[in-house]
Write a protein that holds these residues in place. Structure first.
Motif, PDB file in Angstrom:
ATOM      1  N   CYS A  33      -9.297  -5.254   0.416  1.00  0.00           N
ATOM      2  CA  CYS A  33     -10.623  -5.019   0.032  1.00  0.00           C
ATOM      3  C   CYS A  33     -11.876  -6.023   0.024  1.00  0.00           C
ATOM      4  CB  CYS A  33     -10.273  -4.714  -1.665  1.00  0.00           C
ATOM      5  SG  CYS A  33     -11.737  -3.760  -2.485  1.00  0.00           S
ATOM      6  N   LEU A  35     -14.052  -6.205  -2.377  1.00  0.00           N
ATOM      7  CA  LEU A  35     -14.239  -6.922  -3.564  1.00  0.00           C
ATOM      8  C   LEU A  35     -12.803  -7.291  -4.130  1.00  0.00           C
ATOM      9  CD1 LEU A  35     -16.450  -3.678  -4.747  1.00  0.00           C
ATOM     10  CD2 LEU A  35     -17.369  -5.839  -3.561  1.00  0.00           C
ATOM     11  N   ARG A  36     -13.212  -8.032  -5.336  1.00  0.00           N
ATOM     12  CA  ARG A  36     -12.244  -8.586  -6.154  1.00  0.00           C
ATOM     13  C   ARG A  36     -12.384  -8.183  -7.565  1.00  0.00           C
ATOM     14  NH1 ARG A  36     -10.886  -9.086  -1.779  1.00  0.00           N
ATOM     15  NH2 ARG A  36     -10.084 -11.035  -0.538  1.00  0.00           N
ATOM     16  N   CYS A  37     -12.287  -6.877  -7.938  1.00  0.00           N
ATOM     17  CA  CYS A  37     -12.640  -6.491  -9.196  1.00  0.00           C
ATOM     18  C   CYS A  37     -11.538  -7.082 -10.479  1.00  0.00           C
ATOM     19  CB  CYS A  37     -12.623  -5.013  -9.554  1.00  0.00           C
ATOM     20  SG  CYS A  37     -13.818  -4.124  -8.419  1.00  0.00           S
ATOM     21  N   CYS A  40      -8.692  -5.388 -11.384  1.00  0.00           N
ATOM     22  CA  CYS A  40      -7.652  -4.820 -10.249  1.00  0.00           C
ATOM     23  C   CYS A  40      -6.778  -5.901  -9.601  1.00  0.00           C
ATOM     24  CB  CYS A  40      -8.494  -4.187  -9.460  1.00  0.00           C
ATOM     25  SG  CYS A  40      -7.435  -3.506  -7.976  1.00  0.00           S
ATOM     26  N   MET A  41      -7.510  -6.890  -9.386  1.00  0.00           N
ATOM     27  CA  MET A  41      -6.502  -8.016  -8.601  1.00  0.00           C
ATOM     28  C   MET A  41      -7.094  -9.532  -8.909  1.00  0.00           C
ATOM     29  SD  MET A  41      -7.937  -7.649  -4.576  1.00  0.00           S
ATOM     30  CE  MET A  41      -7.751  -5.766  -4.315  1.00  0.00           C
ATOM     31  N   GLY A  79      -6.591  -0.415  -2.153  1.00  0.00           N
ATOM     32  CA  GLY A  79      -7.627  -1.165  -1.528  1.00  0.00           C
ATOM     33  C   GLY A  79      -8.842  -0.049  -1.276  1.00  0.00           C
ATOM     34  N   ASN A 110     -15.291   2.109  -3.337  1.00  0.00           N
ATOM     35  CA  ASN A 110     -16.186   1.326  -3.917  1.00  0.00           C
ATOM     36  C   ASN A 110     -17.447   1.497  -3.467  1.00  0.00           C
ATOM     37  OD1 ASN A 110     -16.489  -0.318  -1.916  1.00  0.00           O
ATOM     38  ND2 ASN A 110     -15.016  -1.799  -2.524  1.00  0.00           N
TER      39      ASN A 110
HETATM   40 FE1  SF4 Z   1     -10.973  -3.209  -4.582  1.00  0.00          FE
HETATM   41 FE2  SF4 Z   1     -11.067  -0.802  -5.678  1.00  0.00          FE
HETATM   42 FE3  SF4 Z   1      -9.768  -2.905  -6.802  1.00  0.00          FE
HETATM   43 FE4  SF4 Z   1     -12.299  -3.213  -6.908  1.00  0.00          FE
HETATM   44  S1  SF4 Z   1     -10.829  -1.425  -7.881  1.00  0.00           S
HETATM   45  S2  SF4 Z   1     -10.890  -4.661  -6.203  1.00  0.00           S
HETATM   46  S3  SF4 Z   1     -13.059  -2.104  -5.285  1.00  0.00           S
HETATM   47  S4  SF4 Z   1      -9.449  -2.065  -4.704  1.00  0.00           S
END
Ligand code: SF4
Ligand code: SAM
Length: 345
Positions: A33, A35-37, A40-41, A79, A110
Motif C-alpha cells: 500500500c 498509505l499506512r493507516c 490497519c498496519m 492492500g 484508497n
Molecule cells: Fe492501505 Fe487501505 Fe490499509 Fe489504509 S486501509 S493502510 S489504504 S490497505
C-alpha cells in the motif's frame, strides 16, 4: 473449466453449512500500500515477497473457478489494488467474464491512484467503486494515513466522477479523530451524491500497539448523533453484506453502518475472501482457511480438483466472527493475527 468436470458440480450452488448462498468473492491482489493507516498496519510494515503473491494468471484461473460455481460479484481489494504493477491488465482479463455469470466487477481503493486509472476502470466494465476516506481535513488525513495527501484522493474522486463511476465512501469511525466531522462528511456526500458507510475498527493484525482500542467508536453512538441532526429512515436495502442501511430524508444517498463489534451481522454473510497469496479465508474474523496457491501451482492438479476444493472451503465456513473489545479490562478479544491489508476489507 474443461468438459470433464462433473455436470452435477457445474450446476450446483455454493451453499455453506448455515444455508447461506455464497455469491460474492473479495480478492486481494496485493498486501502492499502507498498509505499506512494507523488502524490497519504498523508504520514499518513487512510485506510479502513477490514469489508468495499469486500471478494475475493464477488469480484469473481461481476467479473462473468461482464464477463457474456461482460467484456473481467480485470485488478487487488489497492492500491498495491500484499500486500493483499491471493491475489494469488484470481488470481486462476479468472483463470477458462479466456476462450473465459474473454480474459485477468492482473495487475498493484508497483513491490515491484513481486519477490515473478511473477512465480505464470504466472501460473494463467497472461501474461502482468504494473509496476509503476517513476525513476531509488534510492534517487529520496525514495523521491517520501517516504519509498520505488528501488532495491526491480528492483528485482521484473527481476523476472517478468524470469517468461516470458510481462512488460509495467508506469511513472508519475513530473516536477523538473524526467523530467531530460526521455532519460535515454527510453534507459533503449529499452534495456529491455519494453513498456513505461508516465502519467500526476491527482488531486485525499487530499494529505496534492497540491504539484501535482507544479510538474505537461504537456506531450506535454515531447513529444517535446523526439522528439528532438529520432525519433518518430505515430502509430494507441490503447488499447481502454486513451493512445496515438508512436514508437521510430529503437526500438520495444511502447511509450504511458496519458494526462487527456492537452488532453481529454474520447471519446474512454471502462472501468469502482470497488473500494475495491465494489463501481463502472463510470469515474475516476467524482463522479458518484453505490454501489455493498450493493447488494452483501443483502441476498435477486438474480443474476438477480446483472446483472440488472451492466447494470444500465453502463447507468449512464458520457461523460467525469472534471479534470483541473488552473495555473493562482494556483488552482486545477475538483478535485475528493477519492484517486487514492482507485479506482486504
Ligand atoms: Fe492501505 Fe487501505 Fe490499509 Fe489504509 S486501509 S493502510 S489504504 S490497505
Ligand atoms: N487500500 C484500500 C482501501 O483502503 O480502501 C483497500 C484495502 S483496505 C484494507 C479496505 C478497507 O478496510 C478500508 O476501508 C479500510 O479503512 C478498512 N480497514 C483497514 N483496517 C481496518 C480495521 N482494523 N478495522 C476496520 N476497517 C479497517
Amino acid at each position: 473449466m474443461n468438459n470433464q468436470v462433473n455436470k452435477s458440480l457445474e450446476n450446483s450452488k455454493l451453499i455453506d453449512p448455515y444455508n447461506r448462498q455464497i455469491t460474492y468473492l473479495r480478492l486481494s491482489v496485493t498486501d502492499r500500500c502507498d498509505l499506512r493507516c494507523t488502524y490497519c498496519m504498523p508504520e514499518k510494515m513487512t510485506f510479502l515477497n513477490k514469489k508468495e503473491v499469486l500471478t494475475f494468471e493464477e488469480m484469473h484461473k481461481l476467479c473462473r473457478g468461482f464464477i463457474h460455481l456461482g460467484i456473481k460479484k467480485i470485488r478487487i481489494t488489497g492492500g491498495e489494488p491500484l499500486v500493483r504493477k499491471g493491475i489494469m491488465d488484470f481488470f481486462e482479463m476479468l472483463n470477458p467474464n462479466l456476462s450473465q455469470q459474473l454480474e459485477e466487477l468492482t473495487l475498493t481503493t484508497n483513491g490515491t491512484q484513481l486519477y490515473k486509472y478511473a477512465g480505464q476502470l470504466y472501460a473494463t466494465g467497472v461501474r461502482r467503486i468504494n473509496i476509503s476516506l476517513d476525513t476531509l481535513n488534510p492534517k487529520k488525513f496525514e495523521h491517520i494515513t501517516r504519509i498520505g495527501k488528501l488532495h491526491d484522493v480528492l483528485n482521484g474522486i473527481e476523476a472517478a466522477k468524470d469517468a461516470n463511476l458510481k462512488i460509495k465512501i467508506n469511513c472508519v469511525a475513530l473516536k477523538d479523530i473524526n467523530d467531530d466531522e460526521v455532519d460535515n462528511f454527510i453534507n459533503w456526500c449529499i452534495k456529491n451524491n455519494f453513498d456513505l458507510t461508516f465502519i467500526e475498527t476491527m482488531p486485525m493484525g499487530d499494529i505496534g500497539n492497540e491504539i484501535r482500542l482507544n479510538n474505537f467508536l461504537s456506531l450506535d453512538e454515531v447513529k444517535k448523533n446523526i439522528s439528532s441532526k438529520f432525519e433518518l429512515e430505515d430502509i430494507t436495502f441490503s447488499s447481502g453484506g454486513p451493512a445496515k442501511y438508512c436514508k437521510i430524508k430529503g437526500s438520495s444517498i444511502k447511509l450504511g453502518f458496519i458494526t462487527p463489534l456492537s452488532h453481529n451481522f454474520c447471519s446474512s454473510c454471502n462472501r468469502i475472501r482470497v488473500d494475495a497469496t491465494g489463501v481463502l479465508h472463510q470469515c474475516l474474523g476467524q482463522s479458518n482457511s484453505l490454501d489455493f496457491r498450493r493447488i494452483l501451482r501443483d502441476p498435477g492438479a486438474t480443474d476438477a480438483d480446483l472446483l472440488e476444493n472451492i466447494r470444500k472451503a465453502i463447507k468449512q465456513k464458520p457461523e460467525m466472527h469472534s471479534f470483541a473489545y473488552d473495555f473493562s479490562k482494556e483488552r482486545v478479544q477475538g483478535k485475528v493475527n493477519r492484517h486487514m491489508s492482507l485479506t482486504g476489507g
